[in-house]
Design an enzyme around this catalytic site. Structure first.
Site, PDB file in Angstrom:
ATOM      1  N   LYS A  81     -54.493  32.164  -2.371  1.00  0.00           N
ATOM      2  CA  LYS A  81     -53.888  31.376  -3.454  1.00  0.00           C
ATOM      3  C   LYS A  81     -54.126  32.078  -4.790  1.00  0.00           C
ATOM      4  O   LYS A  81     -55.229  32.581  -5.052  1.00  0.00           O
ATOM      5  CB  LYS A  81     -54.510  29.972  -3.466  1.00  0.00           C
ATOM      6  CG  LYS A  81     -53.786  28.983  -4.377  1.00  0.00           C
ATOM      7  CD  LYS A  81     -54.425  27.600  -4.265  1.00  0.00           C
ATOM      8  CE  LYS A  81     -53.703  26.579  -5.143  1.00  0.00           C
ATOM      9  NZ  LYS A  81     -54.367  25.261  -5.093  1.00  0.00           N
ATOM     10  N   SER A 156     -51.083  21.408  -4.630  1.00  0.00           N
ATOM     11  CA  SER A 156     -50.623  22.585  -5.340  1.00  0.00           C
ATOM     12  C   SER A 156     -50.534  23.838  -4.481  1.00  0.00           C
ATOM     13  O   SER A 156     -49.860  24.795  -4.850  1.00  0.00           O
ATOM     14  CB  SER A 156     -51.561  22.855  -6.512  1.00  0.00           C
ATOM     15  OG  SER A 156     -52.854  23.206  -6.051  1.00  0.00           O
ATOM     16  N   SER A 180     -55.006  19.309  -2.819  1.00  0.00           N
ATOM     17  CA  SER A 180     -54.125  20.485  -2.846  1.00  0.00           C
ATOM     18  C   SER A 180     -54.252  21.429  -1.651  1.00  0.00           C
ATOM     19  O   SER A 180     -53.458  22.360  -1.520  1.00  0.00           O
ATOM     20  CB  SER A 180     -54.360  21.285  -4.126  1.00  0.00           C
ATOM     21  OG  SER A 180     -53.826  20.604  -5.228  1.00  0.00           O
TER      22      SER A 180
END
Lengths: 506, 99
Positions: A81, A156, A180
Protein backbone atom coordinates in the site's frame (compact mmCIF):
# COMPACT_ATOMS: atom_id res chain seq x y z
CA UNK A 1 3.09 -20.08 -16.59
CA UNK A 2 -0.24 -18.28 -16.37
CA UNK A 3 -1.31 -20.66 -13.59
CA UNK A 4 1.46 -19.36 -11.34
CA UNK A 5 -0.61 -16.31 -10.47
CA UNK A 6 -3.46 -18.52 -9.22
CA UNK A 7 -1.31 -20.22 -6.56
CA UNK A 8 -1.34 -19.25 -2.89
CA UNK A 9 1.72 -17.67 -1.30
CA UNK A 10 2.39 -20.86 0.66
CA UNK A 11 2.30 -22.92 -2.55
CA UNK A 12 4.55 -20.46 -4.38
CA UNK A 13 7.05 -20.44 -1.53
CA UNK A 14 7.20 -24.23 -1.56
CA UNK A 15 7.78 -24.35 -5.32
CA UNK A 16 10.45 -21.65 -5.12
CA UNK A 17 12.22 -23.21 -2.15
CA UNK A 18 12.27 -26.66 -3.76
CA UNK A 19 13.48 -24.98 -6.99
CA UNK A 20 10.51 -26.19 -9.01
CA UNK A 21 10.08 -22.51 -9.93
CA UNK A 22 12.48 -19.62 -9.63
CA UNK A 23 11.53 -16.47 -7.77
CA UNK A 24 12.26 -14.58 -10.96
CA UNK A 25 9.76 -16.68 -12.94
CA UNK A 26 7.13 -16.11 -10.27
CA UNK A 27 7.80 -12.37 -10.16
CA UNK A 28 7.79 -12.10 -13.96
CA UNK A 29 4.47 -13.96 -14.14
CA UNK A 30 2.91 -11.43 -11.76
CA UNK A 31 4.47 -8.48 -13.57
CA UNK A 32 3.01 -9.87 -16.80
CA UNK A 33 -0.38 -10.20 -15.18
CA UNK A 34 -0.16 -6.60 -13.92
CA UNK A 35 0.80 -5.51 -17.42
CA UNK A 36 -2.21 -7.33 -18.84
CA UNK A 37 -4.99 -6.31 -16.45
CA UNK A 38 -3.95 -3.21 -14.53
CA UNK A 39 -5.28 -0.77 -17.11
CA UNK A 40 -8.65 -2.36 -16.39
CA UNK A 41 -8.59 -2.56 -12.57
CA UNK A 42 -6.05 0.20 -11.76
CA UNK A 43 -4.72 -1.26 -8.54
CA UNK A 44 -1.12 -0.02 -8.80
CA UNK A 45 0.12 3.56 -8.60
CA UNK A 46 3.70 2.49 -9.26
CA UNK A 47 5.15 -0.80 -10.50
CA UNK A 48 8.80 -1.33 -9.56
CA UNK A 49 9.71 -3.80 -12.30
CA UNK A 50 13.47 -3.55 -11.97
CA UNK A 51 13.49 -3.54 -8.18
CA UNK A 52 11.18 -6.56 -8.04
CA UNK A 53 13.22 -8.59 -10.51
CA UNK A 54 16.45 -7.73 -8.72
CA UNK A 55 14.98 -8.82 -5.36
CA UNK A 56 13.75 -12.06 -6.91
CA UNK A 57 17.14 -12.79 -8.49
CA UNK A 58 18.84 -12.23 -5.13
CA UNK A 59 16.56 -14.84 -3.55
CA UNK A 60 17.26 -17.25 -6.43
CA UNK A 61 21.01 -16.77 -6.08
CA UNK A 62 20.90 -17.63 -2.38
CA UNK A 63 18.75 -20.71 -2.93
CA UNK A 64 20.93 -21.86 -5.83
CA UNK A 65 23.94 -21.66 -3.53
CA UNK A 66 22.14 -24.10 -1.26
CA UNK A 67 21.40 -21.60 1.48
CA UNK A 68 18.19 -21.90 3.50
CA UNK A 69 15.36 -19.54 2.51
CA UNK A 70 15.51 -16.25 4.42
CA UNK A 71 11.91 -16.68 5.54
CA UNK A 72 8.93 -18.93 4.77
CA UNK A 73 7.88 -16.33 2.17
CA UNK A 74 11.27 -15.73 0.51
CA UNK A 75 10.75 -15.14 -3.20
CA UNK A 76 6.99 -14.55 -3.01
CA UNK A 77 5.74 -11.29 -4.58
CA UNK A 78 3.69 -8.70 -2.72
CA UNK A 79 1.76 -5.48 -3.39
CA UNK A 80 2.51 -2.70 -0.90
CA UNK A 81 0.00 0.00 0.00
CA UNK A 82 1.34 3.39 -1.03
CA UNK A 83 1.18 4.75 2.53
CA UNK A 84 4.32 2.88 3.65
CA UNK A 85 7.62 4.50 2.77
CA UNK A 86 9.97 2.79 0.36
CA UNK A 87 13.56 4.00 0.02
CA UNK A 88 14.09 5.05 -3.59
CA UNK A 89 10.56 4.15 -4.71
CA UNK A 90 7.80 6.82 -4.90
CA UNK A 91 5.31 7.05 -2.04
CA UNK A 92 2.26 9.27 -2.66
CA UNK A 93 -0.45 8.17 -0.20
CA UNK A 94 -2.81 8.68 -3.13
CA UNK A 95 -2.32 12.45 -2.83
CA UNK A 96 -1.24 15.21 -5.19
CA UNK A 97 0.59 16.81 -2.30
CA UNK A 98 3.10 13.93 -2.29
CA UNK A 99 3.12 13.25 -6.03
CA UNK A 100 6.62 12.26 -7.07
CA UNK A 101 7.98 12.13 -3.51
CA UNK A 102 10.75 9.55 -3.15
CA UNK A 103 11.32 8.77 0.53
CA UNK A 104 14.89 8.59 1.83
CA UNK A 105 14.10 5.64 4.12
CA UNK A 106 12.18 2.37 4.40
CA UNK A 107 9.27 1.84 6.77
CA UNK A 108 9.94 -0.98 9.23
CA UNK A 109 7.30 -3.07 7.43
CA UNK A 110 9.11 -2.46 4.13
CA UNK A 111 12.47 -3.29 5.67
CA UNK A 112 11.17 -6.53 7.20
CA UNK A 113 9.66 -7.57 3.88
CA UNK A 114 12.94 -6.94 2.07
CA UNK A 115 14.94 -8.76 4.75
CA UNK A 116 12.56 -11.73 4.47
CA UNK A 117 13.15 -11.90 0.73
CA UNK A 118 9.56 -10.93 -0.08
CA UNK A 119 9.50 -9.34 -3.54
CA UNK A 120 7.79 -5.93 -3.57
CA UNK A 121 6.07 -5.55 -6.95
CA UNK A 122 4.96 -1.96 -6.46
CA UNK A 123 2.73 0.44 -4.58
CA UNK A 124 -1.05 0.10 -4.51
CA UNK A 125 -3.79 2.67 -4.94
CA UNK A 126 -5.66 3.98 -1.92
CA UNK A 127 -8.02 6.68 -0.73
CA UNK A 128 -5.98 9.82 -0.17
CA UNK A 129 -4.04 9.44 3.10
CA UNK A 130 -6.24 6.38 3.77
CA UNK A 131 -9.37 8.51 4.23
CA UNK A 132 -12.25 6.70 2.61
CA UNK A 133 -14.04 3.40 2.13
CA UNK A 134 -14.00 3.09 -1.66
CA UNK A 135 -10.57 4.15 -3.06
CA UNK A 136 -12.47 6.84 -5.00
CA UNK A 137 -10.68 9.49 -2.95
CA UNK A 138 -7.36 8.68 -4.63
CA UNK A 139 -6.03 11.69 -6.52
CA UNK A 140 -4.97 9.27 -9.24
CA UNK A 141 -8.35 7.79 -10.09
CA UNK A 142 -10.39 4.95 -8.59
CA UNK A 143 -9.56 1.26 -8.46
CA UNK A 144 -12.18 -1.09 -9.88
CA UNK A 145 -13.49 -4.18 -8.12
CA UNK A 146 -12.40 -7.29 -10.07
CA UNK A 147 -15.82 -8.83 -9.32
CA UNK A 148 -17.65 -5.98 -11.06
CA UNK A 149 -15.84 -3.19 -12.88
CA UNK A 150 -18.60 -0.67 -12.06
CA UNK A 151 -18.15 -1.19 -8.32
CA UNK A 152 -15.66 -0.07 -5.69
CA UNK A 153 -13.06 -2.47 -4.22
CA UNK A 154 -13.58 -0.98 -0.75
CA UNK A 155 -11.21 1.40 0.90
CA UNK A 156 -8.97 2.79 1.83
CA UNK A 157 -6.87 -0.20 0.78
CA UNK A 158 -8.84 -1.00 -2.37
CA UNK A 159 -5.68 -1.28 -4.44
CA UNK A 160 -4.27 -3.93 -2.14
CA UNK A 161 -7.46 -6.00 -1.94
CA UNK A 162 -8.17 -5.72 -5.68
CA UNK A 163 -4.60 -6.74 -6.56
CA UNK A 164 -5.27 -10.05 -4.77
CA UNK A 165 -8.65 -10.65 -6.40
CA UNK A 166 -7.19 -9.72 -9.81
CA UNK A 167 -4.35 -12.26 -9.30
CA UNK A 168 -1.76 -9.52 -9.72
CA UNK A 169 -0.20 -10.46 -6.37
CA UNK A 170 -0.67 -13.33 -3.89
CA UNK A 171 0.02 -11.07 -0.91
CA UNK A 172 -0.51 -7.43 -0.04
CA UNK A 173 -0.04 -5.02 2.83
CA UNK A 174 -2.85 -2.78 3.99
CA UNK A 175 -3.38 -0.34 6.83
CA UNK A 176 -6.51 -0.30 8.94
CA UNK A 177 -7.55 2.87 10.78
CA UNK A 178 -11.30 2.18 10.79
CA UNK A 179 -11.63 -0.89 8.57
CA UNK A 180 -9.36 -0.12 5.61
CA UNK A 181 -7.97 -3.67 5.51
CA UNK A 182 -11.09 -5.62 6.49
CA UNK A 183 -13.79 -3.86 4.47
CA UNK A 184 -11.83 -4.04 1.17
CA UNK A 185 -11.14 -7.70 1.98
CA UNK A 186 -14.86 -8.34 2.48
CA UNK A 187 -16.03 -6.72 -0.76
CA UNK A 188 -13.35 -8.40 -2.90
CA UNK A 189 -13.66 -11.92 -1.46
CA UNK A 190 -10.18 -11.84 0.11
CA UNK A 191 -8.73 -12.12 3.62
CA UNK A 192 -7.66 -9.06 5.60
CA UNK A 193 -6.32 -8.78 9.13
CA UNK A 194 -6.08 -5.80 11.46
CA UNK A 195 -3.56 -6.93 14.06
CA UNK A 196 -3.67 -5.79 17.67
CA UNK A 197 -2.70 -2.11 17.82
CA UNK A 198 1.06 -2.01 18.33
CA UNK A 199 1.52 -5.48 16.88
CA UNK A 200 3.00 -4.21 13.62
CA UNK A 201 5.33 -1.20 13.59
CA UNK A 202 4.00 2.16 12.40
CA UNK A 203 7.49 3.51 11.69
CA UNK A 204 7.38 4.79 8.11
CA UNK A 205 3.59 4.45 7.90
CA UNK A 206 2.57 7.98 6.90
CA UNK A 207 0.45 8.99 9.90
CA UNK A 208 -3.25 9.73 9.51
CA UNK A 209 -4.81 8.90 12.88
CA UNK A 210 -1.95 7.72 15.03
CA UNK A 211 -3.88 6.13 17.87
CA UNK A 212 -5.88 4.01 15.38
CA UNK A 213 -3.59 3.30 12.38
CA UNK A 214 -2.38 -0.28 12.12
CA UNK A 215 -0.68 -2.06 9.22
CA UNK A 216 -1.56 -5.66 8.54
CA UNK A 217 -1.56 -8.56 6.08
CA UNK A 218 -3.90 -9.10 3.12
CA UNK A 219 -4.02 -12.42 1.25
CA UNK A 220 -6.30 -14.88 -0.51
CA UNK A 221 -6.10 -17.47 2.30
CA UNK A 222 -5.94 -17.32 6.07
CA UNK A 223 -2.66 -19.26 6.16
CA UNK A 224 -1.03 -16.84 3.71
CA UNK A 225 -2.12 -13.91 5.88
CA UNK A 226 -0.64 -15.67 8.92
CA UNK A 227 2.70 -16.25 7.18
CA UNK A 228 2.83 -12.57 6.20
CA UNK A 229 1.79 -11.40 9.67
CA UNK A 230 4.77 -13.23 11.19
CA UNK A 231 7.13 -11.57 8.70
CA UNK A 232 5.98 -8.00 9.40
CA UNK A 233 4.93 -8.22 13.06
CA UNK A 234 6.74 -7.89 16.37
CA UNK A 235 8.42 -5.26 18.48
CA UNK A 236 10.15 -2.31 16.85
CA UNK A 237 12.13 0.20 18.93
CA UNK A 238 11.51 2.81 16.20
CA UNK A 239 7.81 2.91 17.13
CA UNK A 240 7.19 3.95 20.72
CA UNK A 241 3.68 2.41 20.63
CA UNK A 242 5.00 -0.94 19.45
CA UNK A 243 4.22 -3.79 21.85
CA UNK A 244 7.38 -5.12 23.48
CA UNK A 245 6.31 -8.75 23.59
CA UNK A 246 6.59 -11.72 21.23
CA UNK A 247 3.82 -12.25 18.68
CA UNK A 248 1.36 -15.00 19.56
CA UNK A 249 1.85 -18.25 17.56
CA UNK A 250 -0.07 -17.09 14.49
CA UNK A 251 0.99 -19.54 11.79
CA UNK A 252 0.63 -22.44 14.20
CA UNK A 253 -2.93 -21.24 14.97
CA UNK A 254 -3.79 -21.07 11.26
CA UNK A 255 -2.49 -24.62 10.73
CA UNK A 256 -4.34 -25.88 13.77
CA UNK A 257 -7.51 -24.17 12.55
CA UNK A 258 -7.26 -26.03 9.26
CA UNK A 259 -8.26 -29.21 11.11
CA UNK A 260 -11.71 -27.56 11.20
CA UNK A 261 -12.43 -28.39 14.80
CA UNK A 262 -13.72 -25.56 16.98
CA UNK A 263 -14.79 -27.67 19.96
CA UNK A 264 -14.63 -25.63 23.12
CA UNK A 265 -14.43 -22.27 21.32
CA UNK A 266 -17.05 -19.77 22.44
CA UNK A 267 -18.22 -17.51 19.61
CA UNK A 268 -20.18 -14.36 20.50
CA UNK A 269 -22.62 -12.86 18.00
CA UNK A 270 -22.78 -9.09 18.53
CA UNK A 271 -26.50 -8.34 18.63
CA UNK A 272 -26.05 -4.63 17.79
CA UNK A 273 -24.63 -5.44 14.35
CA UNK A 274 -27.84 -6.41 12.55
CA UNK A 275 -31.08 -4.89 11.41
CA UNK A 276 -31.64 -1.55 9.71
CA UNK A 277 -29.00 -0.66 7.14
CA UNK A 278 -27.83 -4.26 6.72
CA UNK A 279 -28.35 -5.74 3.26
CA UNK A 280 -30.53 -8.85 3.47
CA UNK A 281 -28.07 -11.00 1.50
CA UNK A 282 -25.22 -9.94 3.80
CA UNK A 283 -27.32 -10.83 6.82
CA UNK A 284 -28.17 -14.26 5.38
CA UNK A 285 -24.53 -14.95 4.51
CA UNK A 286 -23.57 -14.04 8.07
CA UNK A 287 -26.22 -16.29 9.60
CA UNK A 288 -25.07 -19.17 7.42
CA UNK A 289 -21.48 -18.55 8.55
CA UNK A 290 -22.54 -18.71 12.19
CA UNK A 291 -24.25 -22.04 11.47
CA UNK A 292 -21.00 -23.32 9.98
CA UNK A 293 -19.07 -22.27 13.10
CA UNK A 294 -21.64 -24.10 15.21
CA UNK A 295 -21.30 -27.21 13.03
CA UNK A 296 -17.54 -27.14 13.66
CA UNK A 297 -18.17 -27.49 17.37
CA UNK A 298 -18.15 -23.85 18.45
CA UNK A 299 -20.51 -22.77 21.19
CA UNK A 300 -22.43 -19.77 19.85
CA UNK A 301 -23.71 -17.19 22.31
CA UNK A 302 -25.34 -13.81 21.80
CA UNK A 303 -23.55 -10.84 23.34
CA UNK A 304 -24.65 -7.25 23.64
CA UNK A 305 -22.22 -4.38 23.25
CA UNK A 306 -24.57 -1.45 23.86
CA UNK A 307 -22.03 1.31 23.19
CA UNK A 308 -21.01 -0.03 19.78
CA UNK A 309 -23.77 2.11 18.25
CA UNK A 310 -21.76 5.14 19.41
CA UNK A 311 -18.49 3.80 18.04
CA UNK A 312 -18.97 5.21 14.53
CA UNK A 313 -19.81 8.75 15.73
CA UNK A 314 -16.89 8.66 18.20
CA UNK A 315 -14.59 7.39 15.48
CA UNK A 316 -15.58 10.20 13.12
CA UNK A 317 -14.57 12.72 15.78
CA UNK A 318 -11.34 11.14 17.04
CA UNK A 319 -10.06 10.28 13.59
CA UNK A 320 -10.55 13.75 12.01
CA UNK A 321 -9.06 15.34 15.14
CA UNK A 322 -5.87 13.32 14.87
CA UNK A 323 -5.91 13.82 11.09
CA UNK A 324 -6.06 17.61 11.37
CA UNK A 325 -3.03 17.53 13.62
CA UNK A 326 -1.02 14.95 11.64
CA UNK A 327 -1.60 16.55 8.25
CA UNK A 328 -0.32 19.91 9.50
CA UNK A 329 3.08 18.56 8.46
CA UNK A 330 2.17 19.14 4.82
CA UNK A 331 3.24 22.77 4.85
CA UNK A 332 5.00 23.09 1.46
CA UNK A 333 8.38 23.67 3.12
CA UNK A 334 10.25 20.39 3.57
CA UNK A 335 8.76 17.94 1.09
CA UNK A 336 5.95 17.57 -1.39
CA UNK A 337 4.07 20.11 -3.42
CA UNK A 338 4.56 23.89 -3.31
CA UNK A 339 2.35 26.23 -5.32
CA UNK A 340 1.44 29.92 -5.26
CA UNK A 341 4.94 31.25 -4.75
CA UNK A 342 5.52 34.72 -6.17
CA UNK A 343 7.74 37.65 -5.24
CA UNK A 344 5.70 38.94 -2.33
CA UNK A 345 3.80 35.85 -1.15
CA UNK A 346 4.29 34.88 2.48
CA UNK A 347 4.96 31.39 3.81
CA UNK A 348 1.39 31.29 5.06
CA UNK A 349 -0.01 32.27 1.62
CA UNK A 350 2.02 29.52 0.00
CA UNK A 351 0.96 27.02 2.65
CA UNK A 352 -2.74 27.83 2.17
CA UNK A 353 -2.51 27.68 -1.61
CA UNK A 354 -0.52 24.44 -1.56
CA UNK A 355 -2.85 22.63 0.82
CA UNK A 356 -5.85 23.82 -1.19
CA UNK A 357 -4.31 22.51 -4.43
CA UNK A 358 -2.72 19.38 -2.97
CA UNK A 359 -5.53 17.91 -0.84
CA UNK A 360 -8.74 16.39 -2.14
CA UNK A 361 -12.24 17.05 -0.83
CA UNK A 362 -12.40 14.27 1.78
CA UNK A 363 -9.06 15.24 3.31
CA UNK A 364 -10.19 18.88 3.54
CA UNK A 365 -13.49 17.80 5.13
CA UNK A 366 -11.72 15.77 7.78
CA UNK A 367 -9.13 18.43 8.53
CA UNK A 368 -11.90 21.01 9.07
CA UNK A 369 -14.01 18.56 11.06
CA UNK A 370 -11.03 17.83 13.31
CA UNK A 371 -10.20 21.51 13.63
CA UNK A 372 -13.79 22.06 14.76
CA UNK A 373 -13.83 19.15 17.24
CA UNK A 374 -10.61 20.31 18.86
CA UNK A 375 -11.50 24.01 19.07
CA UNK A 376 -12.22 25.61 22.41
CA UNK A 377 -15.92 25.72 23.17
CA UNK A 378 -16.58 22.49 21.27
CA UNK A 379 -13.76 20.29 22.61
CA UNK A 380 -15.66 18.87 25.60
CA UNK A 381 -18.88 18.13 23.70
CA UNK A 382 -17.17 16.51 20.73
CA UNK A 383 -13.58 15.29 21.11
CA UNK A 384 -13.73 14.87 24.89
CA UNK A 385 -17.01 13.02 24.77
CA UNK A 386 -15.75 10.80 21.94
CA UNK A 387 -12.78 9.79 24.08
CA UNK A 388 -15.15 8.74 26.83
CA UNK A 389 -17.17 6.68 24.35
CA UNK A 390 -13.88 5.06 23.42
CA UNK A 391 -13.52 3.91 27.03
CA UNK A 392 -17.07 2.54 27.01
CA UNK A 393 -16.49 0.63 23.75
CA UNK A 394 -13.39 -0.94 25.28
CA UNK A 395 -15.37 -1.91 28.38
CA UNK A 396 -18.07 -3.49 26.19
CA UNK A 397 -15.37 -5.59 24.52
CA UNK A 398 -13.96 -6.60 27.92
CA UNK A 399 -17.38 -7.74 29.11
CA UNK A 400 -18.09 -9.56 25.84
CA UNK A 401 -14.76 -11.39 25.96
CA UNK A 402 -15.71 -12.71 29.40
CA UNK A 403 -18.53 -14.60 27.68
CA UNK A 404 -16.86 -15.45 24.37
CA UNK A 405 -13.39 -16.21 23.04
CA UNK A 406 -14.07 -14.37 19.79
CA UNK A 407 -16.87 -12.12 18.53
CA UNK A 408 -18.37 -12.26 15.05
CA UNK A 409 -20.33 -9.89 12.82
CA UNK A 410 -20.65 -9.06 9.15
CA UNK A 411 -17.51 -7.12 8.18
CA UNK A 412 -19.48 -4.36 6.49
CA UNK A 413 -23.25 -3.86 6.15
CA UNK A 414 -23.46 -4.11 2.35
CA UNK A 415 -21.68 -5.64 -0.62
CA UNK A 416 -19.54 -3.46 -2.91
CA UNK A 417 -21.43 -0.34 -3.94
CA UNK A 418 -21.24 1.35 -7.32
CA UNK A 419 -18.45 3.80 -8.14
CA UNK A 420 -19.86 7.30 -7.70
CA UNK A 421 -22.83 6.19 -5.61
CA UNK A 422 -21.67 7.62 -2.27
CA UNK A 423 -19.06 10.25 -3.23
CA UNK A 424 -21.31 13.22 -2.48
CA UNK A 425 -22.78 11.74 0.69
CA UNK A 426 -20.01 11.46 3.31
CA UNK A 427 -22.22 9.87 5.98
CA UNK A 428 -23.31 7.11 3.60
CA UNK A 429 -19.63 6.45 2.87
CA UNK A 430 -18.76 6.45 6.59
CA UNK A 431 -21.42 3.83 7.36
CA UNK A 432 -19.33 1.25 5.49
CA UNK A 433 -17.11 1.30 8.61
CA UNK A 434 -19.95 0.59 11.05
CA UNK A 435 -18.82 -2.87 12.19
CA UNK A 436 -15.07 -2.38 11.88
CA UNK A 437 -14.39 0.79 13.92
CA UNK A 438 -14.96 -0.66 17.42
CA UNK A 439 -11.80 -2.80 17.12
CA UNK A 440 -9.80 0.27 16.10
CA UNK A 441 -11.08 2.30 19.03
CA UNK A 442 -10.29 -0.49 21.51
CA UNK A 443 -7.09 -1.59 19.75
CA UNK A 444 -7.91 -5.30 19.63
CA UNK A 445 -7.43 -7.68 16.69
CA UNK A 446 -9.89 -8.53 13.91
CA UNK A 447 -10.01 -10.41 10.61
CA UNK A 448 -12.35 -10.51 7.61
CA UNK A 449 -12.73 -13.89 5.92
CA UNK A 450 -14.85 -14.43 2.78
CA UNK A 451 -18.25 -15.90 3.68
CA UNK A 452 -19.56 -16.45 0.16
CA UNK A 453 -21.58 -14.41 -2.29
CA UNK A 454 -24.66 -12.45 -1.38
CA UNK A 455 -27.67 -14.29 -2.84
CA UNK A 456 -29.29 -11.13 -4.20
CA UNK A 457 -26.39 -9.59 -6.14
CA UNK A 458 -23.72 -12.28 -6.42
CA UNK A 459 -21.07 -10.14 -4.75
CA UNK A 460 -18.64 -11.18 -1.98
CA UNK A 461 -19.50 -10.91 1.70
CA UNK A 462 -17.05 -10.95 4.62
CA UNK A 463 -17.30 -12.55 8.05
CA UNK A 464 -15.57 -10.46 10.70
CA UNK A 465 -13.98 -12.27 13.65
CA UNK A 466 -12.74 -10.14 16.55
CA UNK A 467 -10.36 -11.25 19.31
CA UNK A 468 -8.98 -9.58 22.43
CA UNK A 469 -5.80 -7.51 22.22
CA UNK A 470 -2.70 -9.73 21.89
CA UNK A 471 -4.85 -12.77 21.02
CA UNK A 472 -4.44 -12.44 17.24
CA UNK A 473 -3.85 -16.21 17.07
CA UNK A 474 -7.56 -16.79 17.81
CA UNK A 475 -8.49 -14.97 14.59
CA UNK A 476 -6.35 -17.34 12.62
CA UNK A 477 -7.61 -20.49 14.28
CA UNK A 478 -11.28 -19.58 13.85
CA UNK A 479 -10.72 -17.98 10.44
CA UNK A 480 -8.86 -20.99 9.07
CA UNK A 481 -11.43 -23.45 10.43
CA UNK A 482 -14.26 -21.49 8.87
CA UNK A 483 -12.38 -21.13 5.57
CA UNK A 484 -11.76 -24.88 5.31
CA UNK A 485 -15.41 -25.68 6.00
CA UNK A 486 -16.75 -23.02 3.64
CA UNK A 487 -14.39 -24.00 0.81
CA UNK A 488 -15.25 -27.66 1.27
CA UNK A 489 -18.97 -26.96 1.14
CA UNK A 490 -18.76 -24.78 -1.95
CA UNK A 491 -16.12 -26.64 -3.93
CA UNK A 492 -13.13 -24.36 -3.48
CA UNK A 493 -11.97 -20.91 -2.55
CA UNK A 494 -14.38 -18.10 -3.34
CA UNK A 495 -11.78 -15.93 -5.03
CA UNK A 496 -11.44 -18.31 -7.99
CA UNK A 497 -14.97 -17.35 -8.99
CA UNK A 498 -13.84 -13.84 -9.96
CA UNK A 499 -14.82 -13.28 -13.61
CA UNK A 500 -12.13 -13.17 -16.29
CA UNK A 501 -10.74 -9.65 -16.49
CA UNK A 502 -10.38 -7.69 -19.69
CA UNK A 503 -6.75 -7.71 -20.74
CA UNK A 504 -4.93 -4.86 -22.46
CA UNK A 505 -4.69 -5.38 -26.21
CA UNK A 506 -7.04 -8.36 -25.99
CA UNK B 1 -26.74 20.70 18.90
CA UNK B 2 -25.78 23.85 17.01
CA UNK B 3 -25.55 23.67 13.27
CA UNK B 4 -22.46 24.99 11.54
CA UNK B 5 -22.66 28.11 9.38
CA UNK B 6 -20.85 28.99 6.19
CA UNK B 7 -18.89 31.67 8.07
CA UNK B 8 -17.78 29.15 10.68
CA UNK B 9 -16.55 26.82 7.96
CA UNK B 10 -14.62 29.70 6.41
CA UNK B 11 -13.05 30.31 9.83
CA UNK B 12 -12.09 26.63 10.18
CA UNK B 13 -10.52 26.71 6.72
CA UNK B 14 -8.43 29.71 7.75
CA UNK B 15 -7.30 27.97 10.94
CA UNK B 16 -6.43 24.84 8.94
CA UNK B 17 -4.52 26.81 6.28
CA UNK B 18 -6.81 25.79 3.45
CA UNK B 19 -7.51 28.44 0.77
CA UNK B 20 -10.94 26.99 -0.02
CA UNK B 21 -13.02 28.46 -2.83
CA UNK B 22 -16.46 30.04 -2.45
CA UNK B 23 -17.98 27.03 -4.17
CA UNK B 24 -16.24 24.64 -1.79
CA UNK B 25 -17.52 26.65 1.18
CA UNK B 26 -21.08 26.08 0.01
CA UNK B 27 -20.51 22.35 -0.39
CA UNK B 28 -18.50 21.82 2.79
CA UNK B 29 -20.84 23.88 4.98
CA UNK B 30 -23.74 21.58 4.08
CA UNK B 31 -21.72 18.39 4.40
CA UNK B 32 -20.02 19.30 7.69
CA UNK B 33 -23.40 20.22 9.11
CA UNK B 34 -24.78 16.78 8.24
CA UNK B 35 -21.70 15.01 9.63
CA UNK B 36 -21.69 17.01 12.87
CA UNK B 37 -25.38 16.36 13.44
CA UNK B 38 -24.71 12.62 12.98
CA UNK B 39 -21.69 12.40 15.25
CA UNK B 40 -23.22 14.64 17.93
CA UNK B 41 -24.93 11.51 19.27
CA UNK B 42 -21.79 10.89 21.35
CA UNK B 43 -23.33 13.51 23.63
CA UNK B 44 -26.26 11.18 24.41
CA UNK B 45 -24.01 8.95 26.47
CA UNK B 46 -24.00 9.89 30.13
CA UNK B 47 -20.29 9.76 30.75
CA UNK B 48 -19.60 12.17 33.60
CA UNK B 49 -17.61 9.62 35.57
CA UNK B 50 -15.99 7.91 32.59
CA UNK B 51 -12.28 8.53 32.05
CA UNK B 52 -11.28 9.44 28.48
CA UNK B 53 -9.18 7.05 26.40
CA UNK B 54 -6.65 8.73 24.15
CA UNK B 55 -4.80 5.60 23.21
CA UNK B 56 -5.61 1.91 22.89
CA UNK B 57 -2.38 0.81 24.55
CA UNK B 58 -1.63 2.41 27.90
CA UNK B 59 2.01 3.36 27.49
CA UNK B 60 4.19 5.78 29.38
CA UNK B 61 7.40 7.27 28.04
CA UNK B 62 9.56 4.90 26.08
CA UNK B 63 13.26 5.66 26.23
CA UNK B 64 16.24 4.39 24.33
CA UNK B 65 19.89 4.48 25.26
CA UNK B 66 21.40 7.94 24.80
CA UNK B 67 23.82 6.98 22.06
CA UNK B 68 24.48 8.59 18.70
CA UNK B 69 23.10 6.70 15.75
CA UNK B 70 23.00 7.61 12.08
CA UNK B 71 20.19 9.80 10.74
CA UNK B 72 19.47 11.24 7.33
CA UNK B 73 22.29 13.07 5.62
CA UNK B 74 21.72 16.71 4.70
CA UNK B 75 21.37 15.72 1.05
CA UNK B 76 18.77 13.09 1.90
CA UNK B 77 16.83 15.49 4.09
CA UNK B 78 16.78 18.15 1.37
CA UNK B 79 16.15 15.76 -1.52
CA UNK B 80 12.37 16.04 -1.31
CA UNK B 81 12.22 19.78 -0.57
CA UNK B 82 10.31 22.06 -2.95
CA UNK B 83 13.28 24.45 -2.83
CA UNK B 84 16.72 24.32 -1.23
CA UNK B 85 19.62 26.74 -1.21
CA UNK B 86 23.07 26.60 0.42
CA UNK B 87 22.25 23.29 2.07
CA UNK B 88 19.07 24.60 3.67
CA UNK B 89 15.33 24.61 3.04
CA UNK B 90 14.43 27.77 1.13
CA UNK B 91 11.08 29.15 2.28
CA UNK B 92 8.94 32.17 1.34
CA UNK B 93 9.16 35.22 3.62
CA UNK B 94 7.77 34.46 7.04
CA UNK B 95 7.27 38.05 8.28
CA UNK B 96 4.69 40.54 7.00
CA UNK B 97 5.34 44.14 5.83
CA UNK B 98 4.26 45.55 9.17
CA UNK B 99 6.73 43.44 11.11
Amino acid sequence: MSDVTRLTAAELAEKIHTRELTAEQVTQAHLDRIGAVDDFVHTFLHVDTEGALAAARAVDAELDEGRAPRSPLAGVPLALKDVLTTDGVPTTCGSRILEGWVPPYDATVTRRLREAGVVILGKTNMDEFAMGSSTENSAFGPTHNPWDHARVPGGSGGGSSASLAAFEAPLAIGTDTGGSIRQPGAVTGTVGVKPTYGGVSRYGLVAFSSSLDQAGPCARTVLDAALLHEVIGGHDPMDSTSIDAPLPPIVEAARRGASADLSGVRVGVVSEFAGEGYQAGVQRSFEAAVDVLRSLGAEVVEVSCPHFVYALPAYYLINPSECSSNLARFDAMRYGLRVGESGDSSAEDVMRATREAGFGAEVKRRIMLGTFALSSGYYDAYYGQAQKVRTLVTRDFDAAFDKADVLVSPTTPTTAFKIGERVDDPMAMYRADLCTVPANLAGNAAISVPSGLSDEDGLPVGLQVMAPALADDRLYRVGAAYEVARDRASGGSLVYRVPELRESGA
Amino acid sequence: MPSISRDEVAHLARLARLAVTEEELDTFAGQLDVILRSVASVGEVAAEEIPPTSHAVPLTNVFRDDVVRPGLTREQALAGAPAAEDGRFRVPRILGEEQ
